[in-house]
Design an enzyme around this catalytic site. Structure first.
Site: not given
Ligand code: NAD
Length: 481
Positions: A153, A176, A228-229, A232-233, A250, A284, A461
């Site tokens: 995004n 990646k 990411g989501s 997955v995190g 994040e 996000c 971050e």
């Protein structure tokens, strides 16, 4: 129609443009246009990239931090020179409006400038000793190779805000990107390399979960910075914990904008339109819940519906367009699924709620407003598309309770003229980034970025806090006499 861009991996100092399997990326606003083709990597490519990063670590840590900072500053200047070219590519590949792409590239430049300056401030502290005759201080040092896993995004800004501090801190990088944005990822890496980052210090591997998991599991990767989501995190965190690797995560959001009855309603509506439908809601930090005090709810919702319904959809590079497409077919189906289930749940779709008939060539979905109750899925889960739930609250206390009732806690905003209530909101809202009488989005380039609960994990971050992830801290005690 421009030719598709052939992308390559950049592994251990060399570009590798081919692969047995390919990622094909079409323009989300016009799926007939192929934008990029990239090789789809897997565990072998990930392993070779880590080999390179591991071998380069000693050399890069010896480059003095101000020099590392200068390289990043040069990259910022190069990106500034190519702003228009990169923004145009970003719009073709990701779909966002050209103005949004330009703003994203500018944000990347600001953050790179800030990170470059960290090269001269990469110090520890000297503190008084607890015993006589001891000189003591703290020291920051590189952690070693890091894996940077990023979403589609913000495919320029997010990689830059991870790569820049990693390099300044002395950590070799294996990057990646999302498989949906290979071409912008290549542009970003080219710019860093052209600025003088040694080729073996920055690798890029295209691909999906297979590359990501191989990097997370590699014992030579000291840390994983992921955006990411939440799903997955969490999986990455569990895997990293098994080998005690550090993570910076994040993740998702379900961000509230609370509107109290004393608010300037015109400005609250405009902020909500910006924060909910900007970047097609694929942020996000997007506002996805407007929680409105009962006395103001009818007027707020009527004005919101009028504005949302009037938003002009179209290609991000076309004049007068106010909202672009969603990123791909999968995202479109997800958004449709959420809205269909909301209808079945008894929520009322009062604006949008479907694909516009006249834009069948791309992945378009209308700006959608749903009157919902706080317990419904549409009001609790991240949709990640142009869908806003409006929820009524009896009073300020109930609005706060509803705002805090979800698993996420990324950002939040409140609209009120009452400074006392604004401060109470800041104190009690469960969010990492809070705005008062402003759209509830991210923040400035030098401010910590991140949230609470299931939205973020580990060091913030951007800002100086990110040093906590990219460096190790040593405490040193020297006997003087
Ligand atoms: P995603 O979680 O599907 O993918 C993110 C990255 O992880 C991609 O590079 C992907 O290929 C990789 N990946 C996927 N599965 C993996 C696995 N098992 N192991 C390792 N890597 C894996 O997210 P997305 O769809 O690309 O992005 C959208 C999500 O990102 C939303 O939830 C959004 O809220 C979140 N996001 C958060 C922030 C933030 O700062 N909090 C910023 C932007 C986006």
């Amino acid at each position: 129609m421009p030719n598709p861009i052939t992308c390559g991996h950049h592994i251990a100092g060399r570009w590798e443009p081919t692969g047995a399997r390919e990622i094909l990326r079409a323009n989300p606003a016009d799926t007939g246009e192929l934008v990029a083709r990239a090789p789809e990597g897997g565990a072998p490519e990930a392993r070779r990239a880590v080999d390179g990063a591991h071998a380069a670590a000693e050399k890069w840590r010896k480059v003095i931090p101000p020099e590392r900072g200068k390289v990043v500053l040069r990259a910022a200047r190069l990106l500034e020179d190519r702003l228009e070219e990169v923004a145009t590519l970003l719009t073709r590949e990701q779909g966002k409006l050209l103005a949004e792409s330009r703003a994203e590239v500018k944000r990347a430049i600001d953050i790179m400038e800030y990170a470059a300056g960290l090269g001269r401030r990469l110090g520890g502290q000297t503190l008084p000793a607890e015993a006589p005759g001891v000189f003591c201080y703290t020291l920051r040092q590189p952690v070693g190779p890091v894996a940077l896993l990023t979403p589609w995004n913000f495919p320029v800004a997010i990689p830059c805000w991870k790569i820049a501090p990693a390099l300044v801190c002395g950590d070799p990088v294996v990057f990646k990107p999302s498989p949906l944005t290979p071409a912008t990822a290549v542009r970003v890496v080219e710019i860093f390399l052209e600025a003088g980052v040694p080729p073996d210090v920055l690798s890029l591997v295209h691909g999906g979960a297979a590359v990501g998991t191989a990097l997370v599991d590699d014992p030579r990767i000291a840390g994983i910075s992921f955006t990411g989501s939440t799903k997955v995190g969490m999986a990455i965190n569990a895997a990293a914990a098994r080998r005690m690797a550090r993570t910076q995560l994040e993740m998702g959001g379900k961000n509230p904008q609370v509107v109290l009855a004393d608010a300037d309603l015109a400005s609250a509506v405009e902020a909500c339109i910006t924060a909910a439908f900007g970047s097609t809601g694929q942020r996000c930090t997007a506002t996805s819940r407007a929680i409105v005090e009962k006395k103001a709810a009818a007027e707020f919702t009527d004005r919101l519906i009028a504005r949302a319904t009037a938003l002009r959809l179209g290609r991000g590079d076309a004049a007068g367009v106010e909202m672009g497409p969603v990123v791909d077919n999968h995202r479109l189906a997800e958004v449709e699924g959420f809205v269909d289930r909301a209808r079945r749940d008894g929520a009322e779709v009062v604006a949008g709620g479907g694909r516009p008939q006249d834009l069948a060539n791309g992945h378009f979905y209308a700006a959608t407003v749903v009157r919902a109750r706080p317990e419904q899925e549409i009001a609790r889960e991240e949709v990640f598309g142009p869908v806003l739930s409006v929820i009524e609250a009896a009073d300020f206390e109930q609005a706060l309770r509803i705002a805090n009732s979800v698993d996420y806690g990324l950002c939040a905003s409140v609209f009120t003229r009452d400074i006392g209530r604004a401060l109470t909101f800041v104190d009690r809202i469960e969010a990492g980034m809070i705005h008062v009488n402003r759209p509830g989005l991210g923040g400035f380039a030098h401010f910590p970025f991140g949230g609470l609960k299931h939205s973020s994990f580990g060091a913030r971050e951007v800002g100086e806090d990110t040093l906590g992830f990219f460096t190790d801290l040593k405490s040193v005690y020297i006997r003087q006499e």
